[in-house]
Design a protein around this motif. Structure first.
Motif, mmCIF file in Angstrom:
data_model
loop_
_atom_site.group_PDB
_atom_site.id
_atom_site.type_symbol
_atom_site.label_atom_id
_atom_site.label_comp_id
_atom_site.label_asym_id
_atom_site.label_seq_id
_atom_site.Cartn_x
_atom_site.Cartn_y
_atom_site.Cartn_z
ATOM 1 N N GLY A 160 0.812 -1.213 0.000
ATOM 2 C CA GLY A 160 0.000 0.000 0.000
ATOM 3 C C GLY A 160 0.841 1.257 0.000
ATOM 4 N N THR A 161 1.893 1.271 0.823
ATOM 5 C CA THR A 161 2.755 2.447 0.897
ATOM 6 C C THR A 161 3.494 2.670 -0.416
ATOM 7 N N GLY A 162 4.012 1.587 -0.993
ATOM 8 C CA GLY A 162 4.756 1.711 -2.248
ATOM 9 C C GLY A 162 3.881 2.195 -3.383
ATOM 10 N N LEU A 163 2.657 1.659 -3.465
ATOM 11 C CA LEU A 163 1.758 2.079 -4.547
ATOM 12 C C LEU A 163 1.344 3.534 -4.367
ATOM 13 N N ALA A 164 1.087 3.935 -3.133
ATOM 14 C CA ALA A 164 0.712 5.327 -2.884
ATOM 15 C C ALA A 164 1.857 6.283 -3.216
ATOM 16 N N LEU A 165 3.080 5.909 -2.883
ATOM 17 C CA LEU A 165 4.227 6.759 -3.202
ATOM 18 C C LEU A 165 4.413 6.887 -4.706
ATOM 19 N N PHE A 166 4.174 5.807 -5.429
ATOM 20 C CA PHE A 166 4.261 5.862 -6.892
ATOM 21 C C PHE A 166 3.236 6.844 -7.456
ATOM 22 N N PHE A 167 2.002 6.770 -6.968
ATOM 23 C CA PHE A 167 0.963 7.673 -7.445
ATOM 24 C C PHE A 167 1.285 9.118 -7.066
ATOM 25 N N ALA A 168 1.732 9.330 -5.829
ATOM 26 C CA ALA A 168 2.046 10.684 -5.386
ATOM 27 C C ALA A 168 3.220 11.260 -6.173
ATOM 28 N N ALA A 169 4.220 10.422 -6.477
ATOM 29 C CA ALA A 169 5.370 10.897 -7.256
ATOM 30 C C ALA A 169 4.944 11.355 -8.643
ATOM 31 N N SER A 170 3.986 10.633 -9.245
ATOM 32 C CA SER A 170 3.515 11.044 -10.572
ATOM 33 C C SER A 170 2.822 12.400 -10.499
ATOM 34 N N THR A 171 2.133 12.664 -9.384
ATOM 35 C CA THR A 171 1.486 13.959 -9.208
ATOM 36 C C THR A 171 2.519 15.070 -9.113
ATOM 37 N N GLY A 178 -0.427 13.600 -14.232
ATOM 38 C CA GLY A 178 -0.207 12.440 -13.378
ATOM 39 C C GLY A 178 -1.461 12.079 -12.600
ATOM 40 N N PHE A 179 -1.308 11.159 -11.660
ATOM 41 C CA PHE A 179 -2.420 10.789 -10.794
ATOM 42 C C PHE A 179 -2.634 11.872 -9.740
ATOM 43 N N ASP A 183 -6.033 9.754 -5.577
ATOM 44 C CA ASP A 183 -5.724 8.411 -6.071
ATOM 45 C C ASP A 183 -4.647 7.755 -5.217
ATOM 46 N N ALA A 184 -3.656 8.550 -4.804
ATOM 47 C CA ALA A 184 -2.587 8.012 -3.958
ATOM 48 C C ALA A 184 -3.135 7.552 -2.611
ATOM 49 N N LYS A 185 -4.066 8.313 -2.040
ATOM 50 C CA LYS A 185 -4.647 7.921 -0.755
ATOM 51 C C LYS A 185 -5.506 6.671 -0.891
ATOM 52 N N LEU A 186 -6.232 6.561 -2.005
ATOM 53 C CA LEU A 186 -7.007 5.342 -2.238
ATOM 54 C C LEU A 186 -6.089 4.146 -2.454
ATOM 55 N N ALA A 187 -4.930 4.389 -3.074
ATOM 56 C CA ALA A 187 -3.975 3.309 -3.316
ATOM 57 C C ALA A 187 -3.403 2.753 -2.018
#
Length: 249
Positions: A160-171, A178-179, A183-187
């Motif tokens: 969960g943490t890794g996926l959220a960081l990926f989404f937040a980094a794209s933002t 980006g996302f 989306d990062a919080k839902l991830a």
């Protein structure tokens, strides 16, 4: 007649709870399906009639209409009820281990209205995504303590943490392309659920999520209903990808 086991009791309670909370799900969508800077909706936009559980106008029922002026309030008629039935079917078909079932039910209860809001106004409110994260992580932690072990929970938190960081980094790197942070919080919660069942399930969930997003985007482009610069809400794809991966386990 076969005896009712603890797992069956828990599944039956989950189904009944899903039916009973449907008005709450519709109320959550009505309240939060507003622009990000606007206050939460408290009543009918057309006549101002209050919409709440203490004043149960038909807006909280399948018709989704104000009891005073009959204007539509919130999502289209029947959509919340169909989504709730789909969630119950997912809980029954996935048949997760006894300890993981409450976490999945909790996640669906918060994510379904969040996704409806995302479809309506392209945002995922913190008041829906953050409780989904906290409850999912805590309930998975309880499942770990009652028999599943620390390994699945540590994997879930990492995923969960890794996926959220990926989404937040794209933002941060791509901005609007980006996302979103929603989306990062839902991830955080979706990734934890997928990670609980193993890394292959996480990968499969992501493949389904991005594949569905690509197919819908391509279809809209072909039908000339969207442009290359059109930003589609990603929450629904994350929900569907997660559900599909769990069904495939």
């Amino acid at each position: 007649m076969q005896p009712v086991t603890g797992a069956r009791r828990l599944r039956l309670a989950t189904v009944l709870a899903s039916v009973l909370v449907t008005p709450l799900l519709r109320l959550a969508v009505v309240r939060h399906a507003v622009p990000s800077n606007a206050p939460s909706r408290t009543g009918c936009d057309a006549c101002g009639a209050v919409v709440s559980l203490t004043r149960p106008w038909p807006a909280l029922g399948p018709a989704g209409r104000c009891g005073r002026c009959r204007a539509r309030v919130g999502p289209p008629p029947g959509t919340i009820e169909i989504a709730a039935l789909a969630a119950v079917a997912l809980l029954v078909l996935v048949g997760p281990p006894l300890g993981a079932l409450p976490a999945l039910a909790w996640w669906l209860g918060w994510t379904l209205p969040a996704v409806m809001v995302d479809l309506a106004v392209h945002r995922l409110p913190d008041r829906l995504t953050l409780p989904a994260v906290g409850g999912t992580w805590l309930l998975l932690g309880a499942a770990a303590l009652t028999g599943a072990g620390v390994g699945p929970w540590a994997r879930a938190v990492t995923a969960g943490t890794g996926l959220a960081l990926f989404f937040a980094a794209s933002t941060l790197l791509l901005g609007r392309r980006g996302f979103g942070l929603g989306d990062a919080k839902l991830a955080l919660s979706a990734g934890a659920l997928l990670g609980w069942y193993g890394w292959p399930v996480l990968v499969w969930g992501l493949l389904l999520t991005f594949g569905l997003s690509a197919l819908v985007s391509l279809g809209l482009l072909v039908a000339r209903r969207a442009r290359w610069t059109t930003h589609l809400p990603f929450g629904p794809f994350l929900l569907l990808g997660t559900a599909g991966a769990l069904l495939a386990t």
